[in-house]
Design an enzyme around this catalytic site. Structure first.
Site, mmCIF file in Angstrom:
data_model
loop_
_atom_site.group_PDB
_atom_site.id
_atom_site.type_symbol
_atom_site.label_atom_id
_atom_site.label_comp_id
_atom_site.label_asym_id
_atom_site.label_seq_id
_atom_site.Cartn_x
_atom_site.Cartn_y
_atom_site.Cartn_z
ATOM 1 C CG HIS A 253 2.245 -11.644 2.181
ATOM 2 N ND1 HIS A 253 3.413 -12.383 2.161
ATOM 3 C CD2 HIS A 253 2.371 -10.750 3.202
ATOM 4 C CE1 HIS A 253 4.211 -11.973 3.127
ATOM 5 N NE2 HIS A 253 3.592 -10.991 3.785
ATOM 6 C CD GLU A 280 1.089 -7.215 3.655
ATOM 7 O OE1 GLU A 280 1.686 -6.792 4.663
ATOM 8 O OE2 GLU A 280 1.685 -7.777 2.702
ATOM 9 C CG ASP A 282 5.646 -4.979 4.030
ATOM 10 O OD1 ASP A 282 5.141 -5.359 5.097
ATOM 11 O OD2 ASP A 282 5.822 -5.728 3.042
ATOM 12 C CG HIS A 295 9.022 -7.508 3.907
ATOM 13 N ND1 HIS A 295 10.108 -8.213 4.398
ATOM 14 C CD2 HIS A 295 7.970 -7.838 4.698
ATOM 15 C CE1 HIS A 295 9.724 -8.938 5.441
ATOM 16 N NE2 HIS A 295 8.428 -8.731 5.633
ATOM 17 C CD GLU A 355 3.896 -5.361 8.281
ATOM 18 O OE1 GLU A 355 4.783 -5.525 9.144
ATOM 19 O OE2 GLU A 355 3.564 -6.227 7.454
#
Length: 638
Positions: A253, A280, A282, A295, A355
């Site tokens: 993450h 992962e 953003d 993020h 994401e």
């Protein structure tokens, strides 16, 4: 009276028989000792993610010649005794044979046996993506004869400049050695692959670089290797569903966010080294439309600046310090652009769960996709978002990209929305998933993987594993990778057993005397039967007393985690040499031995059988007379 002399033809044959028997007995006895100490780890569950689909290749080499369409590119390849043999004289020869057709999702499996090697470092491989003419570049899943070495198993590429790029290594639970059949497989889904050793996943990669037309192949390097039962089966396209018995896919993450400043290249590197399968991160655009890895909607928390991301230009964002807030050792870390992050993954290894953060226009999504295309990473990016429109735009612009829907709470019908949005994965909050675990099975039945976020404790991981979750997004990626290793060790506690002697399918003559040898793991008791009658490990089989034809050894082991069984069927053959050995070792009177050998030398098999019947219990012991007579009558009919 005829006297059998050492210089006579039969005498020389008998001498060879006795020598051969001595050597065979010594070899098999040694195998029994070695086999009893071998630790074998075999899974009882199949790693396949779906029921087998279209079988593209199925070859057991029973025709006696190279199958049609198999191209022996280089080296010596031949079919003999129902197996394919490949030979490489030196470590510099990567000899190969190509076959099959180009597939994106498939399982290639084979039984491999090292017949001889120049060193334990020599290897054989399953070719994953190989040009039909054998030219570079190509990708292979490699197994050394010394498979317990740290690099006993590998995923590797041979480049166009004939250099090696080894992306992943692992050790197998036991050494393949020589003379031992090992069932191996590799499951490929695009750029992902799993290396499966004797039924259990040993490692995985997501670093394959697939070609548009590569086929399958077999390789040998520095030895002779035989192959049998080669199959290639098409698989469903979703390789993200976790096979039973395999560990989670580990998704870091925001990179290694517990150990480094999130969403930076250093966090990505730490996560990669810590064993994460995916990173992962953003993405959202700067004021001038450059996608950045961030993020929050502002830069306040994770940089030394302030302001909304969308209100700052790319130059302003690049000037910010994104590391000092986390620790002094990270001063000077920068916010990476999506392009920079993808280039790092392409060059250093890894794949991205990306994401799309917050509302995006179709044009903004198009920019993200164009960056992915420009960085040649379309096969190594998985797009997820809370925003349904972002997923719709992504599917419209790039339907080949896998999609995941992020949810804080579960939908009333996760399967329906998965179909509507063309999802590869449904990605809920892990606690919401644990509150309603029954949604996993129908999602899997619909071909949709389940990725839970953001779960950071072993207790939660264990609960997620039990309900069938496929992947976990976590801030503690290296810890989850370690938990996975422990999971694999726990899973390998089932007892296993293999009969190493006599090997299944062996054809033995009367002069041989194999020892029953069994290799077992996690077993407290071992029982053995021969043709249904009680026997024992280490028992030497006296083939003089067995009837000609097929015989079966069966073993059963029990351990704390259950039982396992194995069988081996061998054939006692009838031959003139074997019959000669029977006569010489029969314990008959000298006169009878001479009489029988004269008839044997002249191939008077019917007369030999009649003579033995008359002398049974007289000049020839009764228990062996019946065997001699039966073998003689068999030869008389040939």
């Amino acid at each position: 009276m005829t006297v059998l002399s050492a210089s006579s033809p039969l005498g020389r044959a008998v001498t060879r028989l006795v020598t051969a028997r001595t050597r065979a007995a010594a070899t098999i006895a040694a195998l029994a000792v070695t086999g009893a100490a071998v630790a074998v780890a075999v899974a009882t569950s199949s790693p396949a993610t779906a029921e087998p689909g279209n079988v593209v290749v199925s070859e057991n080499f029973s025709s006696g010649s190279l199958p049609a369409g198999w191209n022996a590119v280089d080296g010596a390849w031949k079919v003999e005794n129902g197996r394919l043999y490949g030979t490489s004289a030196s470590s510099g020869e990567n000899n190969k044979i190509t076959f099959g057709r180009h597939l994106s999702d498939f399982r290639l499996e084979a039984t491999m046996r090292f017949e001889s090697v120049s060193a334990a470092t020599r290897w054989a491989s399953l070719g994953i993506d190989v040009p039909a003419d054998g030219a570079t570049p190509w990708w292979i899943a490699t197994m050394r004869s010394g498979t317990t070495a740290a690099n006993g198993l590998e995923f590797a590429q041979r480049t166009t400049v004939n250099a090696w790029v080894v992306t992943n290594t692992a050790s197998a639970p036991y050494a393949a050695g020589t003379g031992r059949d090992v069932r191996v497989a590799v499951e490929v889904h695009g750029n992902q692959a799993r290396w499966i050793f004797d039924g259990r996943e040993a490692m995985r990669t997501n670093s394959l670089q697939r070609s548009p037309n590569g086929v399958q192949a077999l390789f040998v390097n520095g030895g002779t290797v035989s192959y049998d039962d080669v199959t290639v089966t098409e698989l469903p396209p979703n390789g993200y569903i976790r096979p039973e018995g395999s560990p989670f896919t580990v998704i870091a993450h925001r990179g290694a966010s517990a150990a480094a400043p999130e969403n930076t290249l250093v966090a990505q590197e730490i996560a990669r080294k810590g064993g994460a399968d995916w990173i992962e991160n953003d993405v959202q655009p700067s004021k001038d439309g450059v996608p950045f890895i961030l993020h929050d909607g502002t830069v306040d928390r994770t940089t030394d600046g302030s302001g909304n991301v969308r209100d700052l230009t790319a130059a302003q964002i690049k000037a910010l310090d994104a590391g000092s807030w986390f620790g002094p050792q990270y001063v000077g870390e920068r916010v990476p652009t999506l392009s920079e992050q993808l280039a790092d993954l392409r060059n250093r290894g890894g794949s991205l769960l990306l994401e799309i953060k917050g509302k995006h226009t179709r044009a903004e999504v198009a920019t993200i996709i164009q960056v992915i295309r420009d960085e040649q990473m379309m096969g190594r990016v998985f797009v997820q978002s809370f925003e349904v429109d972002a997923l719709r735009y992504t599917y419209e612009l790039a339907p080949e990209l896998p999609l995941g829907l992020l949810r804080s709470s579960l939908d009333a019908d996760p399967v329906a929305i998965s179909r509507e949005l063309h999802l590869t994965a449904y990605n809920p909050d892990g606690n919401a998933l644990l509150a309603k675990p029954e949604v996993v099975a129908p999602l899997h039945a619909a071909g949709v993987a389940v990725m839970a976020w953001t779960m950071d404790s072993a207790g939660l991981w264990q609960r997620l594993e039990r309900i069938g979750t496929d992947a976990v997004i976590t801030n503690r990626a290296s810890e989850l990778a370690g938990w996975n290793s422990a999971f694999m060790q726990r899973a390998s506690a089932d007892p296993t057993v293999q009969i190493t002697s006599p090997v299944d399918g062996a054809r033995l003559d009367r002069a041989q005397s194999p020892v029953i040898a069994v290799a077992a793991t996690n077993a407290d008791t071992v029982t053995v039967t021969l043709d249904g009658n009680k026997s024992a490990v280490g028992r030497r089989l006296d083939l003089v007393k067995l009837t000609a034809g097929r015989h079966t050894v069966r073993t059963e082991v029990t351990g704390p985690e259950g039982t396992a069984t194995a069988t081996s069927t061998f054939t006692v053959t009838v031959s003139q040499a074997g019959l000669g050995y029977l006569i010489l070792t029969s314990g008959a009177e000298p006169a009878a031995i001479n009489a029988m050998t004269v008839k044997l030398v002249h191939a008077q098999y019917a007369e030999l059988a009649t003579y033995v019947d008359r002398q049974a219990g007289k000049l020839v012991p009764a228990e062996v007379a019946s065997v001699i007579a039966a073998d003689a009558r068999t030869l008389a009919l040939k």
